[in-house]
Structures are given as C-alpha cells and as structure tokens.
Design a protein around this motif. Structure first.
Motif, PDB file in Angstrom:
ATOM      1  N   PHE A  82       0.831  -1.205   0.000  1.00  0.00           N
ATOM      2  CA  PHE A  82       0.000   0.000   0.000  1.00  0.00           C
ATOM      3  C   PHE A  82       0.868   1.259   0.000  1.00  0.00           C
ATOM      4  O   PHE A  82       0.497   2.273  -0.609  1.00  0.00           O
ATOM      5  CB  PHE A  82      -0.932  -0.001   1.208  1.00  0.00           C
ATOM      6  CG  PHE A  82      -2.139  -0.877   1.043  1.00  0.00           C
ATOM      7  CD1 PHE A  82      -3.092  -0.600   0.078  1.00  0.00           C
ATOM      8  CD2 PHE A  82      -2.314  -2.001   1.823  1.00  0.00           C
ATOM      9  CE1 PHE A  82      -4.207  -1.403  -0.093  1.00  0.00           C
ATOM     10  CE2 PHE A  82      -3.417  -2.817   1.669  1.00  0.00           C
ATOM     11  CZ  PHE A  82      -4.372  -2.521   0.703  1.00  0.00           C
ATOM     12  N   ALA A  83       2.019   1.220   0.670  1.00  0.00           N
ATOM     13  CA  ALA A  83       2.914   2.376   0.673  1.00  0.00           C
ATOM     14  C   ALA A  83       3.425   2.664  -0.732  1.00  0.00           C
ATOM     15  O   ALA A  83       3.501   3.830  -1.152  1.00  0.00           O
ATOM     16  CB  ALA A  83       4.076   2.140   1.628  1.00  0.00           C
ATOM     17  N   VAL A  84       3.768   1.609  -1.464  1.00  0.00           N
ATOM     18  CA  VAL A  84       4.213   1.799  -2.839  1.00  0.00           C
ATOM     19  C   VAL A  84       3.086   2.372  -3.693  1.00  0.00           C
ATOM     20  O   VAL A  84       3.309   3.225  -4.567  1.00  0.00           O
ATOM     21  CB  VAL A  84       4.725   0.461  -3.422  1.00  0.00           C
ATOM     22  CG1 VAL A  84       4.960   0.582  -4.918  1.00  0.00           C
ATOM     23  CG2 VAL A  84       6.008   0.037  -2.718  1.00  0.00           C
ATOM     24  N   GLY A  85       1.850   1.928  -3.447  1.00  0.00           N
ATOM     25  CA  GLY A  85       0.714   2.512  -4.162  1.00  0.00           C
ATOM     26  C   GLY A  85       0.555   3.990  -3.883  1.00  0.00           C
ATOM     27  O   GLY A  85       0.316   4.793  -4.786  1.00  0.00           O
ATOM     28  N   THR A  86       0.706   4.373  -2.609  1.00  0.00           N
ATOM     29  CA  THR A  86       0.629   5.789  -2.236  1.00  0.00           C
ATOM     30  C   THR A  86       1.739   6.595  -2.902  1.00  0.00           C
ATOM     31  O   THR A  86       1.500   7.671  -3.463  1.00  0.00           O
ATOM     32  CB  THR A  86       0.728   5.933  -0.712  1.00  0.00           C
ATOM     33  OG1 THR A  86      -0.398   5.296  -0.106  1.00  0.00           O
ATOM     34  CG2 THR A  86       0.770   7.396  -0.300  1.00  0.00           C
ATOM     35  N   LEU A  87       2.950   6.084  -2.854  1.00  0.00           N
ATOM     36  CA  LEU A  87       4.092   6.796  -3.437  1.00  0.00           C
ATOM     37  C   LEU A  87       3.973   6.872  -4.947  1.00  0.00           C
ATOM     38  O   LEU A  87       4.400   7.861  -5.566  1.00  0.00           O
ATOM     39  CB  LEU A  87       5.389   6.100  -3.030  1.00  0.00           C
ATOM     40  CG  LEU A  87       5.705   6.134  -1.525  1.00  0.00           C
ATOM     41  CD1 LEU A  87       6.890   5.237  -1.217  1.00  0.00           C
ATOM     42  CD2 LEU A  87       5.978   7.558  -1.065  1.00  0.00           C
ATOM     43  N   GLY A  88       3.401   5.843  -5.569  1.00  0.00           N
ATOM     44  CA  GLY A  88       3.188   5.894  -7.014  1.00  0.00           C
ATOM     45  C   GLY A  88       2.224   7.002  -7.395  1.00  0.00           C
ATOM     46  O   GLY A  88       2.431   7.714  -8.385  1.00  0.00           O
TER      47      GLY A  88
END
Length: 735
Positions: A250-256
């Motif tokens: 989910f963090a990678v989704g947010t950063l993307g």
C-alpha cells in the motif's frame, strides 16, 4: 454550416437592454452540424521555474521562520551561507518570493444572502499558489477520513485565496474525473464528497488495529497444551511478515500516486505544494530481531524526493491520526492481560506510530516542507502550511565536481543563516545529474495512447489550442443532457495539398464524460477529415471551427467532460476539460439551463432590432455557436444571452410568475447589477421550459479581461427556500 465573420466596432454605452425572443435559443438545443468560428488562443504560462539544477546554475528555495513559526522576510544575501558537500559556495543570485496577496472580497452591501457569488476561473498568469491536496485513503482509518473531510471543507470555505489553483486527489482513485487543478469551489466540493473510507486499504476503524487473539493463542487459552511458546512466536512473526508485506504494497501505491502528481505538477510554473493527508508511511521493514533495513519503499521515496526537488514541488505531510494513545482500549481483546502482554502492546503500537511518522517526516524534510504530527486540529495544520508559502530564492554557480559521477552520486546541500534563533528549511540535495543531461528513455506511444494520455492528464495540453464550453439542458424527449461546444484553432492543424487545390487535415477526436466516481460514463471516438479550398479554407484557418456533441445524462450529479484532439499529420495533441453539475429536476427545485450567447456589432444590432431594416443584405449574420463556445467579445458590442427555466411553479391560471436579474463580476468585484424585471411570457405555451432572452452592451471603455455574467431567477410563487436559482457564464472582453 459555415458561419460568416463578425468584427465591426460599436459606440454603444453600457446598459441592460431587452430584445426580441432569441430564436437561436431553440435552435441551439437542437444543433447537429459542424460549424466554423473565430480563433481563441490561450495565454501561455510564464517561465519562472523555482528550482534549477543545470551545469551553469543550482537554484534552491529556502524557507526561514522564527521561534513562533512565522516567516522571516527581511534577511539579506550576506546573512546566508550555502554549502555543497561541505564546500562553501558563492551566492550568485538572491530574491524573496512572497505569497502574501490582497484578496478581493465581494461587495457585501449588494450581495444577497441567498445568491452566491460565482467563482472566476483563473488564467495561468494569475496563479499565485498551486496546491495538490492528496488524500491517502489507502492508509486512512475510518476516524481519520472524517477529520480529513472536515479539514478539506474548512480549507475551501475559509482558507482558499484568490489565485489558488487546487486539486483534491485520492491515492486509491488513480486518475479520476474530478482530479483537475481548478479554482472552482463547486468542483472541489464534489471532489471532497468522494473522500470516503476505503475498506480495501490498510486503514482500520481507528488509528490501530484492535488486538485479537490468533488461532494458536486462542487454542492455548482454551487449554491446548500442544501449543508451545515457539509455535506462538513463529505465528506472530508470520503475521508480522504478512503485515509488513501488505503495508509495503500500500505504501508503494501511495508513493506511485504521489510520483504521478509531482511529475505532472512539474509542468506548471513556480513553486508548487503537495499536502499529503495520511496515516503514515513506513520507510523500513523490520526483521525478526526488530531491526530495520532499507527496502523498495525507501528507494521509491528517494526517487520521489529527487523528482520533487527538480520539479520545484514542496511536500507537506499531515498525520491524520492526530495525538494518539498507544495503551490498550476497550476494543482490544487481550486473552492474558499480564504486564508483559500489555507492555508488548504498548511497545508495538509506539513502534508502529514512530515508524509510520518517520516516512511523513522524511518526505517533508527532504523537500523543504513541514510535517504536522500529533496535532488533533488538521485545519490548523493546513493553515500553517498555507502560511509557509513565502521563501528565499538563492542560487550559486556549480563547479566541475558537482556533476562528476566518479566522485559522488549525490550532492548534499546545507544552508545556514547567521542571524540567531531562526529555523531554516530547504531541499536536502540532488542526484549529481543536471536537468539538461538527465537521460530519458525514448517512449514510443501509439496514437491512441497519446490521445488517452492527454485526455487523462490533470493539465490541459496546448499544442492544439482549444476552448470547451458545456451547457446543461432538458427536454421531455431525451431528458437531461449536456451539450458541449469545442472550439479548435485550425491554424494549429497541419493541412496537406490535395488535387484541385483542396487542403486537407485529418484529426482524431476523443471525448469522454466522467462521473463523480472517476469512471467514464459516455464517450465519442472518431477520426475526421477536414477538406476545404479557396476562401473557405482561408476562413477556417483564420477563424477556427466548432465541434459540438451531446451526452445524455442518466443520473444527476457532478461530471467532468474531457476532450482530446490529435493531428494525424503532425502528431500534435490538444486537450480541454470542463466541470459541470447536473441538477436533479425530479426534486422540483427551480433550475436554470446553460446560457447561450450571441454577439452583435452596431450594424447587426440595428438590423436585428428594426421592424423594417434597410441594408440587411450587406450585414453579416451572427453565430451563437461560435460566440457560446469561444466566449470572447470585443468591447463596444452587444452581448445577447438566453436560457431556459425549469420547475417554475404555476398559478391558478397555469402560468408562472418569474423575475430575472443579472450581475456582472470582474475578479469577484460586482461592477454591474441590473434591476429585477419580469420574464416575458409572450408567445410561450410550454411553461415546463420557460425561455428568457435579454442583452447587455459592453462599454467601449470596458477594461479587457475576464468577467462573469450571473443570471438570477426568482419564482414569486414558490416557497422562500425554493424561490431562487442562479447560473453563470465566464466570458472575456477584448480590445
């Protein structure tokens, strides 16, 4: 059809005048043809990038605050010191950029309490602050979502200033329909309504997931002696590993999502701000011993920081959880409430809070922003961020070692201020690659991809200049609909020579309507061939053309209409978009349709208003489609407007009793308020759609610029709360 050109000056003075019924109002809502009109060319944004990282100049923005957090504005160049990798640099340029600007408030004496003042869309050169309010609903808890919505509404209602260009984005939504940068408060309100708790994300009901016994813990509590401490520890580690993987995903989704926003904002001028509302980002996963290690989240963050610093984007972060207690609560189910288990709970939650706040702190610190944590007033946090938009712009000349990859991969920056008791915030540094030498992998896109990319971008693409105007209407046959008029600057298209002197241009058009959930509702995808020669070709190149299309509306609500055009010869692309709210007529509220415009020169107006005109054959016709789409009129001309009124109450004689009034605004200043007068019902029998037509002259001395024409209709037969409806249209006055 092909419309004839209009362009004759007029000496009329400014006043409101009534005119004959507007026959073109009825025709407008039945238009089905392609027409050609005057050219409209937008003003390009100024080139005033803040951060420059080139082989000849490194320029950074520096914020300096006092002990109370207020911006310090009186520092001199000699009071600053800049160090690159520990080496002091000579300051080559220095300036202070202030965000303070006087706001124009509406005239409260003339503003009626039940008639809102419309918002004027701003031009690129009028932009003072560009702010992306990013809601990380992939991480927000149910409780946090409530407080974020409240903070967003407070910003729009109380803190938004003239010159603010704002977008409200959700990390779970991708590129949704309402994620456009705008100054339109109605559009922002619609985007706020879409901010809801995302149950598929990692957010819980509260700040922390309630403690529940694992299967083995439950079995052990029930007396299963086969469960050992090693089994329990292995189960806990397995669950923690899964939780780490889920949080990382989910963090990678947010950063993307942040990377997309920051990259797109790089196209805009000046210093930009991203305000992230989140329940935290964990930078480093923990191993079985509880130690942290770098992973893909931290690598992604470092790349995001470098992109933000190169794009002049400052990232501000707010922990939406506010001030939290890490002690067990009533929702926790602790089987064995021993001191050890309670201590383990408090330690685990404290570590989680620290780890997730660390990511927010790092993002803000490395890009020169603020982090707001352990603060229960998110609205106050937003205020502090908005007050932080003034900065010093300082530059120095780099030496040969700055971009030497053999010596270092990253250039660390340090800024000091000689005056005591001041806090300095600035960008941490940059990767040792100059912007002009940053390698870019060649991207091969199909024509369809180019159209889709320009259509979905949160910013208009201006390689082909276009102006879009959408109008709401209703009839008994097709129900509610939105008609869009698209003016295209034909001179931006590439024409080729064909036999017999024919000029030909081929372009692809993609038009999509999006609902308030970001999902497409209707679309048009076609390829057009435009062929003309002689005077017709010259007129098209000179005046442009208008393409129009109609989308039926099955459901009331907020919509955004986006159109993209691609020239198949030059591969150039243009795009435009417009937000519109479609009312629910079934509720019986008084409603006004979109406003149709028609522009007259003195000669045209004289012929039009005369009972027996002479010389009419020498006067060119007007074109309401051109005028409604471009909305650009010369001062000294007559602006005629028409609209329809729905849901008017009827008297015992089955007739409505309606009064109309106009107001004209320039930058929220009321410059003209007409007298309320009855709507003429002569020759009207269909009172389900009451038509109204009037005209106003544009004074010869009227200042060029953007204006708003607001229509106010009063239903004298309706109850007090339902007796008023308003509609407005923005137009431009030229020399």
């Amino acid at each position: 059809m092909i419309a004839r050109n209009i362009g004759i000056p007029n000496p009329l003075l400014g006043k409101v005048v009534m005119s004959k019924p507007l026959a073109s109002l009825v025709l407008f809502f039945a238009f089905t043809a392609l027409s050609f009109a005057q050219t409209a060319s937008p003003t390009p944004p100024p080139d005033n990038d803040v951060v420059k990282i080139t082989t000849t100049l490194v320029q950074i923005d520096v914020t300096v605050t006092d002990s109370k957090g207020k911006i310090v504005r009186d520092l001199r160049p000699e009071e600053f010191e800049i160090f690159e990798n520990g080496q002091k640099q000579a300051i080559s340029n220095f300036s202070f950029v202030s965000s303070v600007r006087e706001t124009t408030e509406p005239d409260r004496k003339t503003e009626k309490p039940d008639v809102p003042v419309p918002t004027l869309e701003i031009r690129p050169e009028q932009i003072r602050r560009t702010i992306a309010l990013v809601v990380d609903d992939l991480s927000l808890s149910f409780q946090s979502t409530y407080y974020v919505r409240r903070a967003l509404k407070r910003y729009v209602d109380e803190q938004m200033r003239d010159g603010d260009l704002v977008a409200i984005l959700r990390t779970s939504a991708g590129v949704g329909a309402l994620q456009q940068f705008t100054s339109n408060k109605a559009q922002l309100y619609a985007a706020i309504e879409r901010v809801k708790w995302y149950p598929l994300g990692r957010g819980n009901i509260g700040a922390f997931a309630p403690i529940e016994p694992t299967p083995l813990e439950q079995a052990a509590a029930n007396g299963d002696r086969t469960v050992s401490e090693e089994d329990l520890e292995a189960e806990r580690q397995s669950l923690e590993a899964f939780d780490d993987f889920r949080n990382e995903s989910f963090a990678v989704g947010t950063l993307g999502a942040l990377r997309y926003v920051v990259g797109a904002m790089g196209e805009l001028p000046g210093r930009k701000s991203v305000v992230l509302f989140s329940d935290g980002i964990r930078l480093f996963p923990r191993d079985e011993q509880g130690t942290t290690d770098s992973g893909r989240v931290f690598d992604f963050v470092r790349q995001l920081v470098d992109l933000a610093n190169r794009s002049s984007v400052v990232i501000y972060t707010l922990d939406a959880r506010g001030l939290q207690t890490t002690a067990p609560t009533a929702s926790d189910q602790i089987i064995s409430p021993t001191a050890e288990s309670i201590s383990r709970t408090i330690t685990g939650r404290s570590r989680e809070l620290f780890d997730t706040q660390e990511g927010l702190t790092f993002l803000a610190r490395e890009t020169g922003g603020l982090v707001i944590i352990n603060n229960n007033d998110l609205g106050d946090g937003v205020r502090r961020i908005l007050d932080d938009q003034s900065y010093y712009l300082i530059g120095y000349l780099p030496d040969d070692d700055t971009f030497d990859k053999q010596k270092r991969k990253f250039n660390k920056l340090e800024v000091r201020v000689k005056r005591s008791d001041l806090k300095v915030r600035y960008r941490s540094g940059f990767i040792n690659v100059a912007n002009e030498s940053t390698p870019r992998a060649p991207v091969v896109q199909t024509p369809v991809q180019r159209l889709l990319n320009s259509l979905m971008s949160p910013f208009a693409v201006n390689n082909i200049s276009m102006r879009l105007n959408t109008l709401f209407g209703f009839d008994e046959t097709q129900g509610a609909f939105v008609r869009s008029l698209l003016h295209v600057k034909a001179d931006d298209l590439k024409f080729t020579d064909e036999p017999d002197g024919v000029k030909q241009a081929v372009f692809d058009l993609l038009a999509v309507s999006f609902g308030d959930n970001g999902a497409p509702v209707d679309q048009i995808a076609k390829t057009y061939t435009l062929r003309a020669k002689g005077e017709v070709y010259e007129r098209i190149r000179r005046e442009g053309f208008v393409y129009h299309f109609t989308f039926p509306i099955k459901k009331p609500g907020a919509y955004q209409f986006r159109v993209a055009i691609r020239d198949s010869r030059s591969d150039q692309v243009g795009s435009a978009s417009q937000f519109i709210e479609v009312p629910n007529l079934k509720k019986g509220r008084l409603t006004i349709s979109g406003i149709v415009l028609e522009n007259f020169t003195p000669e045209q107006w004289k012929v039009f208003t005369s009972e027996s005109p002479t010389g009419a054959e020498n006067v060119k016709e007007t074109d309401p489609m051109t005028d409604t789409s471009t909305r650009r009129f010369k001062r000294g001309t007559v602006l005629r407007y028409g609209y329809e009124v729905y849901n008017a109450k009827l008297s015992d004689t089955k007739r409505p009793n309606l009064t109309s009034q106009i107001r004209v605004f320039r930058e929220r200043s009321l410059i003209l308020e007409g007298k309320a007068s009855p709507i003429d019902l002569t020759n009207q029998t269909d009172f389900a759609r009451v038509k109204s037509v009037s005209a106003i002259t544009l004074p010869v001395k009227m200042e060029p610029g953007d204006y708003l024409l607001q229509i106010i209709v009063y239903d004298n037969l309706a109850k007090e709360k339902r007796r008023v409806s308003t509609q407005f249209v923005q137009f431009e006055v030229t020399e």
